[in-house]
Write a protein that holds these residues in place. Structure first.
Motif, PDB file in Angstrom:
ATOM      1  N   UNK A 149      -9.121 -11.081  -7.022  1.00  0.00           N
ATOM      2  CA  UNK A 149      -8.990 -12.508  -6.757  1.00  0.00           C
ATOM      3  C   UNK A 149      -7.838 -13.110  -7.555  1.00  0.00           C
ATOM      4  N   UNK A 150      -7.720 -12.737  -8.817  1.00  0.00           N
ATOM      5  CA  UNK A 150      -6.637 -13.265  -9.654  1.00  0.00           C
ATOM      6  C   UNK A 150      -5.282 -12.872  -9.062  1.00  0.00           C
ATOM      7  N   UNK A 151      -5.135 -11.601  -8.703  1.00  0.00           N
ATOM      8  CA  UNK A 151      -3.872 -11.145  -8.131  1.00  0.00           C
ATOM      9  C   UNK A 151      -3.590 -11.842  -6.807  1.00  0.00           C
ATOM     10  N   UNK A 152      -4.617 -12.015  -5.975  1.00  0.00           N
ATOM     11  CA  UNK A 152      -4.430 -12.677  -4.693  1.00  0.00           C
ATOM     12  C   UNK A 152      -4.014 -14.126  -4.837  1.00  0.00           C
ATOM     13  N   UNK A 153      -4.600 -14.813  -5.819  1.00  0.00           N
ATOM     14  CA  UNK A 153      -4.243 -16.211  -6.072  1.00  0.00           C
ATOM     15  C   UNK A 153      -2.785 -16.326  -6.500  1.00  0.00           C
ATOM     16  N   UNK A 154      -2.395 -15.548  -7.509  1.00  0.00           N
ATOM     17  CA  UNK A 154      -1.040 -15.676  -8.046  1.00  0.00           C
ATOM     18  C   UNK A 154       0.012 -15.114  -7.101  1.00  0.00           C
ATOM     19  N   UNK A 155      -0.401 -14.221  -6.190  1.00  0.00           N
ATOM     20  CA  UNK A 155       0.526 -13.720  -5.177  1.00  0.00           C
ATOM     21  C   UNK A 155       0.680 -14.682  -4.011  1.00  0.00           C
ATOM     22  N   UNK A 156      -0.142 -15.732  -3.973  1.00  0.00           N
ATOM     23  CA  UNK A 156      -0.071 -16.708  -2.900  1.00  0.00           C
ATOM     24  C   UNK A 156      -0.843 -16.324  -1.659  1.00  0.00           C
ATOM     25  N   UNK A 157      -1.707 -15.316  -1.768  1.00  0.00           N
ATOM     26  CA  UNK A 157      -2.488 -14.872  -0.618  1.00  0.00           C
ATOM     27  C   UNK A 157      -3.826 -15.608  -0.516  1.00  0.00           C
ATOM     28  N   UNK A 158      -4.365 -16.062  -1.632  1.00  0.00           N
ATOM     29  CA  UNK A 158      -5.575 -16.887  -1.665  1.00  0.00           C
ATOM     30  C   UNK A 158      -5.114 -18.295  -1.999  1.00  0.00           C
ATOM     31  N   UNK A 159      -5.295 -19.216  -1.065  1.00  0.00           N
ATOM     32  CA  UNK A 159      -4.622 -20.510  -1.176  1.00  0.00           C
ATOM     33  C   UNK A 159      -5.547 -21.706  -1.321  1.00  0.00           C
ATOM     34  N   UNK A 160      -6.859 -21.512  -1.221  1.00  0.00           N
ATOM     35  CA  UNK A 160      -7.803 -22.622  -1.366  1.00  0.00           C
ATOM     36  C   UNK A 160      -8.906 -22.235  -2.334  1.00  0.00           C
ATOM     37  N   UNK A 161      -9.428 -23.225  -3.081  1.00  0.00           N
ATOM     38  CA  UNK A 161     -10.407 -22.935  -4.116  1.00  0.00           C
ATOM     39  C   UNK A 161     -11.769 -22.526  -3.560  1.00  0.00           C
ATOM     40  N   UNK A 162     -12.053 -22.856  -2.323  1.00  0.00           N
ATOM     41  CA  UNK A 162     -13.341 -22.436  -1.755  1.00  0.00           C
ATOM     42  C   UNK A 162     -13.229 -21.156  -0.949  1.00  0.00           C
ATOM     43  N   UNK A 163     -12.137 -20.415  -1.128  1.00  0.00           N
ATOM     44  CA  UNK A 163     -11.985 -19.123  -0.457  1.00  0.00           C
ATOM     45  C   UNK A 163     -13.147 -18.202  -0.834  1.00  0.00           C
ATOM     46  N   UNK A 164     -13.579 -17.370   0.084  1.00  0.00           N
ATOM     47  CA  UNK A 164     -14.727 -16.485  -0.136  1.00  0.00           C
ATOM     48  C   UNK A 164     -14.495 -15.536  -1.307  1.00  0.00           C
ATOM     49  N   UNK A 165     -13.239 -15.157  -1.564  1.00  0.00           N
ATOM     50  CA  UNK A 165     -12.941 -14.255  -2.677  1.00  0.00           C
ATOM     51  C   UNK A 165     -13.303 -14.882  -4.015  1.00  0.00           C
ATOM     52  N   UNK A 166     -13.311 -16.213  -4.088  1.00  0.00           N
ATOM     53  CA  UNK A 166     -13.721 -16.925  -5.292  1.00  0.00           C
ATOM     54  C   UNK A 166     -15.192 -17.308  -5.205  1.00  0.00           C
ATOM     55  N   UNK A 167     -15.606 -17.826  -4.062  1.00  0.00           N
ATOM     56  CA  UNK A 167     -16.969 -18.339  -3.902  1.00  0.00           C
ATOM     57  C   UNK A 167     -18.028 -17.253  -4.060  1.00  0.00           C
ATOM     58  N   UNK A 168     -17.723 -16.028  -3.642  1.00  0.00           N
ATOM     59  CA  UNK A 168     -18.717 -14.946  -3.677  1.00  0.00           C
ATOM     60  C   UNK A 168     -19.229 -14.688  -5.084  1.00  0.00           C
ATOM     61  N   UNK A 169     -18.392 -14.855  -6.092  1.00  0.00           N
ATOM     62  CA  UNK A 169     -18.794 -14.576  -7.472  1.00  0.00           C
ATOM     63  C   UNK A 169     -19.164 -15.836  -8.245  1.00  0.00           C
ATOM     64  N   UNK A 170     -19.183 -16.990  -7.548  1.00  0.00           N
ATOM     65  CA  UNK A 170     -19.508 -18.263  -8.200  1.00  0.00           C
ATOM     66  C   UNK A 170     -20.448 -19.084  -7.319  1.00  0.00           C
ATOM     67  N   UNK A 171     -21.643 -18.550  -7.044  1.00  0.00           N
ATOM     68  CA  UNK A 171     -22.546 -19.224  -6.103  1.00  0.00           C
ATOM     69  C   UNK A 171     -23.024 -20.591  -6.563  1.00  0.00           C
ATOM     70  N   UNK A 172     -22.999 -20.847  -7.862  1.00  0.00           N
ATOM     71  CA  UNK A 172     -23.496 -22.127  -8.370  1.00  0.00           C
ATOM     72  C   UNK A 172     -22.394 -23.166  -8.550  1.00  0.00           C
ATOM     73  N   UNK A 173     -21.156 -22.785  -8.270  1.00  0.00           N
ATOM     74  CA  UNK A 173     -20.039 -23.716  -8.456  1.00  0.00           C
ATOM     75  C   UNK A 173     -19.798 -24.510  -7.180  1.00  0.00           C
TER      76      UNK A 173
END
Length: 367
Positions: A149-173
């Motif tokens: 997820x970190x690499x995808x974000x900084x590479x510009x491939x993950x572009x929104x904060x509610x992307x599943x790559x982030x949300x999957x590991x932060x169910x309470x956020x």
């Protein structure tokens, strides 16, 4: 990490005249690594000018204050121009000492040895700190982020904060759909190189760029120095950056995935990476560079190892005594505690300091 694997041999070229006004006696500034009794052991005066990694700025302020309190006739100046600028000025002879968030590479080491002359270069980790992945999201202080997820974000491939790559590991956020704005260093930075080395080592299929001090992706937001990227991240909602953890202020931070767990950054978790990593083979006795292991269970894998650079031999005794005295103070119990209190860095272990100190104590004037 691109560093020389063959033994260093110092050339016969002596250091050129340095822009310093110095006066010192022929005492042994490194005689008391504990820092106790150092005021009576030192009799130094003059001005010592260096610079380099901005990540060391807070620690350097503490080291300068402590050393100058013991040596009131000494002034130490440190210009946080960035690692690249510090290395360039050290190699040119403009700085008799420098800080760098990356070890000298083969070409830089050859040039530095030519400048330093007899005895070659002294290089050792003087400052260890976690590199935080820091973000600005209202109401969110921490997030779990995998290396992918970190690499995808900084590479510009993950572009929104509610992307599943982030949300999957932060169910309470309560993640917003806000766009992610990446903020990176605009200058040649050892922090950038350390961060990229982590990404390229752990997730090379996502982060395909070779690690270097210059950020490889165009079109993202950038800022000068550690304080610059932190200020830029604070100024905009949805931003994310990488920076020395001691300087991230009120930004949220990531717990980084290591194996099956997410590890919070701490100085101790960062220092454990260096403790568990091998020293690069084939370097000279005074060069301590490490091949960092990024997958040790329970450690924080994004670690900044900032090196201190000096010559083993200087043209005059005044310069040699001041550099030796200052670096001996940094390696002392007092110096390490001062940096930990001021910058939140990880104190070097006594084992590591026992390895580095003989090289510092060997700094001398050309004979």
């Amino acid at each position: 990490m691109k560093i020389s694997r063959f033994p260093r041999v110092g050339s016969a070229v002596m250091v050129g005249a340095l822009a310093l006004s110095l006066a010192a006696c022929g005492s042994d500034p490194g005689a008391d690594p504990s820092g106790e009794g150092s005021e009576s052991a030192l009799d130094l005066s003059g001005e010592l000018n260096g610079g380099g990694a901005s990540s060391q700025e807070s620690a350097m302020e503490a080291w300068r204050a402590g050393f100058q309190s013991q040596n009131p006739d000494v002034t130490v100046n440190y210009d946080p121009v960035g690692s690249g600028g510090g290395r360039e000025s050290f190699i040119s002879g403009a700085f008799p000492f420098a800080g760098s968030d990356a070890a000298l590479d083969d070409e830089e080491m050859a040039d530095a040895e030519a400048q330093c002359g007899e005895g070659g270069v002294v290089e050792y980790p003087g400052y260890i700190s976690p590199v935080a992945v820091a973000f600005n999201l209202e109401g969110i202080d921490t997030l779990n982020l995998t290396p992918e997820a970190i690499a995808g974000i900084f590479a510009g491939e993950i572009t929104a904060w509610d992307d599943e790559a982030i949300a999957a590991d932060n169910p309470d956020a309560d993640l917003p759909s806000t766009d992610i704005t990446v903020v990176h260093r605009s200058d040649d930075s050892g922090t950038t190189e350390n961060f990229q080395e982590y990404l390229n080592t752990v997730v090379p299929d996502v982060w395909t760029w070779e690690p270097e001090g210059i950020w490889p992706i165009e079109g993202q937001e950038s800022a000068q120095g550690t304080s610059g990227v932190v200020s830029a991240a604070q100024a905009g909602e949805g931003t994310i950056t990488y920076a020395d953890a001691s300087q991230i202020a009120d930004l949220g931070t990531a717990h980084v995935g290591v194996g099956d767990e997410f590890v919070e950054y701490t100085p101790e978790a960062a220092a454990a990476v260096v403790e568990g990593s091998p020293r690069v083979e084939g370097t000279s006795d005074h060069v301590f560079a490490y091949d960092l292991k990024r997958d040790i269970a329970g450690t924080y894998p994004i670690v900044l190892v900032s090196y201190h650079l000096a010559c083993a031999t200087y043209e005059d005794a005044a310069t040699a005594d001041l550099v030796k005295g200052f670096y001996s103070y940094i390696l002392s119990d007092e110096g390490q505690a001062a940096a930990a209190d001021s910058a939140g860095s990880a104190p070097l272990s006594s084992e590591l300091r026992d390895q580095f100190l003989p090289s510092v104590e060997a700094i001398t004037a050309a004979g």
